[in-house]
Design a protein around this motif. Structure first.
Motif, PDB file in Angstrom:
ATOM      1  N   LEU A 160      35.900  48.247  36.897  1.00  0.00           N
ATOM      2  CA  LEU A 160      36.186  46.809  36.858  1.00  0.00           C
ATOM      3  C   LEU A 160      34.957  46.033  36.382  1.00  0.00           C
ATOM      4  O   LEU A 160      35.061  45.158  35.509  1.00  0.00           O
ATOM      5  CB  LEU A 160      36.611  46.320  38.244  1.00  0.00           C
ATOM      6  N   ARG A 161      33.808  46.370  36.942  1.00  0.00           N
ATOM      7  CA  ARG A 161      32.577  45.657  36.569  1.00  0.00           C
ATOM      8  C   ARG A 161      32.224  45.879  35.105  1.00  0.00           C
ATOM      9  O   ARG A 161      31.826  44.946  34.394  1.00  0.00           O
ATOM     10  CB  ARG A 161      31.432  46.113  37.461  1.00  0.00           C
ATOM     11  N   LYS A 167      45.826  43.428  35.352  1.00  0.00           N
ATOM     12  CA  LYS A 167      44.519  42.857  35.709  1.00  0.00           C
ATOM     13  C   LYS A 167      44.229  42.890  37.211  1.00  0.00           C
ATOM     14  O   LYS A 167      43.083  42.977  37.628  1.00  0.00           O
ATOM     15  CB  LYS A 167      44.433  41.401  35.209  1.00  0.00           C
ATOM     16  N   LYS A 168      45.268  42.787  38.019  1.00  0.00           N
ATOM     17  CA  LYS A 168      45.088  42.776  39.472  1.00  0.00           C
ATOM     18  C   LYS A 168      45.431  44.165  40.016  1.00  0.00           C
ATOM     19  O   LYS A 168      46.543  44.418  40.460  1.00  0.00           O
ATOM     20  CB  LYS A 168      45.959  41.709  40.122  1.00  0.00           C
ATOM     21  N   SER A 179      34.172  46.285  32.771  1.00  0.00           N
ATOM     22  CA  SER A 179      35.138  45.554  31.953  1.00  0.00           C
ATOM     23  C   SER A 179      34.974  44.045  32.094  1.00  0.00           C
ATOM     24  O   SER A 179      35.794  43.271  31.581  1.00  0.00           O
ATOM     25  CB  SER A 179      36.572  45.960  32.335  1.00  0.00           C
ATOM     26  N   GLY A 180      33.945  43.637  32.824  1.00  0.00           N
ATOM     27  CA  GLY A 180      33.663  42.210  32.988  1.00  0.00           C
ATOM     28  C   GLY A 180      34.494  41.534  34.052  1.00  0.00           C
ATOM     29  O   GLY A 180      34.582  40.300  34.082  1.00  0.00           O
ATOM     30  N   LEU A 181      35.096  42.315  34.953  1.00  0.00           N
ATOM     31  CA  LEU A 181      35.929  41.750  36.014  1.00  0.00           C
ATOM     32  C   LEU A 181      35.218  41.847  37.357  1.00  0.00           C
ATOM     33  O   LEU A 181      34.448  42.779  37.604  1.00  0.00           O
ATOM     34  CB  LEU A 181      37.273  42.490  36.093  1.00  0.00           C
ATOM     35  N   GLU A 182      35.480  40.875  38.220  1.00  0.00           N
ATOM     36  CA  GLU A 182      34.910  40.909  39.563  1.00  0.00           C
ATOM     37  C   GLU A 182      35.726  41.832  40.455  1.00  0.00           C
ATOM     38  O   GLU A 182      36.946  41.962  40.293  1.00  0.00           O
ATOM     39  CB  GLU A 182      34.885  39.496  40.167  1.00  0.00           C
ATOM     40  N   ASN A 230      47.178  45.944  30.107  1.00  0.00           N
ATOM     41  CA  ASN A 230      47.211  44.515  30.470  1.00  0.00           C
ATOM     42  C   ASN A 230      47.509  44.243  31.938  1.00  0.00           C
ATOM     43  O   ASN A 230      47.977  43.155  32.291  1.00  0.00           O
ATOM     44  CB  ASN A 230      48.212  43.744  29.589  1.00  0.00           C
ATOM     45  N   ASN A 241      37.519  42.462  43.752  1.00  0.00           N
ATOM     46  CA  ASN A 241      38.121  41.714  44.854  1.00  0.00           C
ATOM     47  C   ASN A 241      38.359  42.682  46.010  1.00  0.00           C
ATOM     48  O   ASN A 241      39.252  43.523  45.953  1.00  0.00           O
ATOM     49  CB  ASN A 241      39.434  41.076  44.406  1.00  0.00           C
ATOM     50  N   LEU A 270      43.947  48.623  32.661  1.00  0.00           N
ATOM     51  CA  LEU A 270      43.444  47.431  31.981  1.00  0.00           C
ATOM     52  C   LEU A 270      43.913  47.391  30.526  1.00  0.00           C
ATOM     53  O   LEU A 270      44.261  46.322  30.006  1.00  0.00           O
ATOM     54  CB  LEU A 270      41.909  47.405  32.042  1.00  0.00           C
TER      55      LEU A 270
END
Length: 336
Positions: A204-205, A179-180, A207-210, A177, A212, A174
């Motif tokens: 991920l959570r 993200k996926k 870091s504010g990401l959902e 940079n 998948n 992350l």
């Protein structure tokens, strides 16, 4: 042919018990007789049967190291570390491979129960089964677990914090940079792999990401599985920009597939692998990995076991070690 105690007794014209006392420097043997026996033993290169002596004394100076699977370079390095530490303390190891089969594990456990070894170290494997749990209730519990989990852990254990290791890997990607981030892991029924998945999701959570779920891929632990999973991913609806692969053989196949597809690492896909060893070291470009503390795992498990054998441990001990993130070219973004 190896000369025996009985042979020496016949050659010296004495009883076997006399030979035994002489060789073990015990009283009850005359000076001339003792010297005669020692001379015969030396001239015939006599070597005592350590197992037989151990069974009589209930100590063999041998340790069973029981592996769940031998296709993990990390596990082999742990075994080497145990062996190195054991030799320094005057112990030898017997290496046993269960191939994750409970009946084989139970069979090897009988070595300990019948005093053919002084203790046992179990490395990796499924959730502790009933046969091992039963052994844990014994007053003579001389067992140490390495990277082996139990619902109720009654064993002294040395563990790797897999969750924290994967957390570090996600954090690193992350920051670069990416993200996926796809996770290529083992069977979710495997508690070790589940720990890795948990660390991936938590990072991920946080870091504010959902999370998948379409970016989590469970595969077999072999090179072809790693190759095939990339072909599957590249034809899917969600294309990642980076990969974390939790096992060495799978990582090799994954990297091969990326290159064969005409893609570049890390320009098109960043890759983080697991295990800093001979397999991952040959990957080009140099691979960022989570290096397991194999030396400490082996040494700590042996030290714990010797404490159990020598009855110097008052209560169950658990040591948790964290993998080291070793950053190399395969995960460095060209956009930073």
């Amino acid at each position: 042919m190896q000369i025996t105690l009985k042979d020496i007794a016949r050659m010296a014209g004495v009883a076997e018990s006399t030979v035994s006392r002489a060789l073990n420097d015990k009283p009850g043997v005359g000076k001339e007789t003792r010297l005669k026996i020692l001379k015969i033993a030396k001239e015939n290169n006599y070597r005592p049967n350590q197992l037989a002596r151990g069974l009589a004394a209930k100590k063999t100076n041998m340790i069973a190291v029981i592996l769940a699977e031998m296709d993990s370079p990390g596990n082999i390095e742990i075994v080497k570390s145990i062996e190195k530490a054991a030799e320094k303390r005057g112990y030898q190891i017997i290496l046993c491979n269960t191939n994750n089969q409970e009946d084989k594990e139970e069979s090897y456990l009988s070595l300990l129960e019948s005093n053919q070894v002084d203790g046992a170290i179990f490395i990796g494997g499924k959730l502790v089964g009933s046969h091992l749990l039963k052994a844990s209730f014994s007053q003579d519990n001389r067992i140490v677990l390495v990277n082996r989990l139990a619902e109720e852990n009654f064993f002294t254990s040395v563990l790797t914090d897999y969750s924290q290791g994967l957390y570090k890997a996600v954090e690193h990607l992350l920051k670069e940079n990416f993200k996926k981030i796809a996770l290529v892991c083992g069977n979710r029924d495997n508690l070790v792999e589940e720990e890795k998945i948990s660390g991936y999701k938590n990072a991920l959570r946080d870091s504010g990401l959902e999370v998948n779920e379409e970016l989590i891929f469970s595969t077999a632990n072999n090179r072809q599985a790693g190759y095939n999973v990339f072909l599957e991913i590249i034809e899917g609806d969600v294309i990642p920009d980076s990969f974390i692969s939790t096992r060495e053989l799978t990582t090799i196949g994954l990297v091969e597939a990326i290159k064969m597809g005409g893609y570049f690492i890390p320009d098109d896909f960043a890759v983080v692998g697991y295990g800093d060893n001979i397999l991952t070291s040959v990957i080009d470009p140099p691979l960022t990995v989570l290096g397991e503390p194999v030396e400490k795992l082996g040494k700590s498990s042996l030290e714990f076991l010797l404490e159990l054998i020598n009855e110097k441990m008052d209560s169950q001990q658990i040591k948790v070690l964290t993998p080291e993130l070793i950053i190399r070219e395969s995960s460095i973004s060209k956009y930073n």
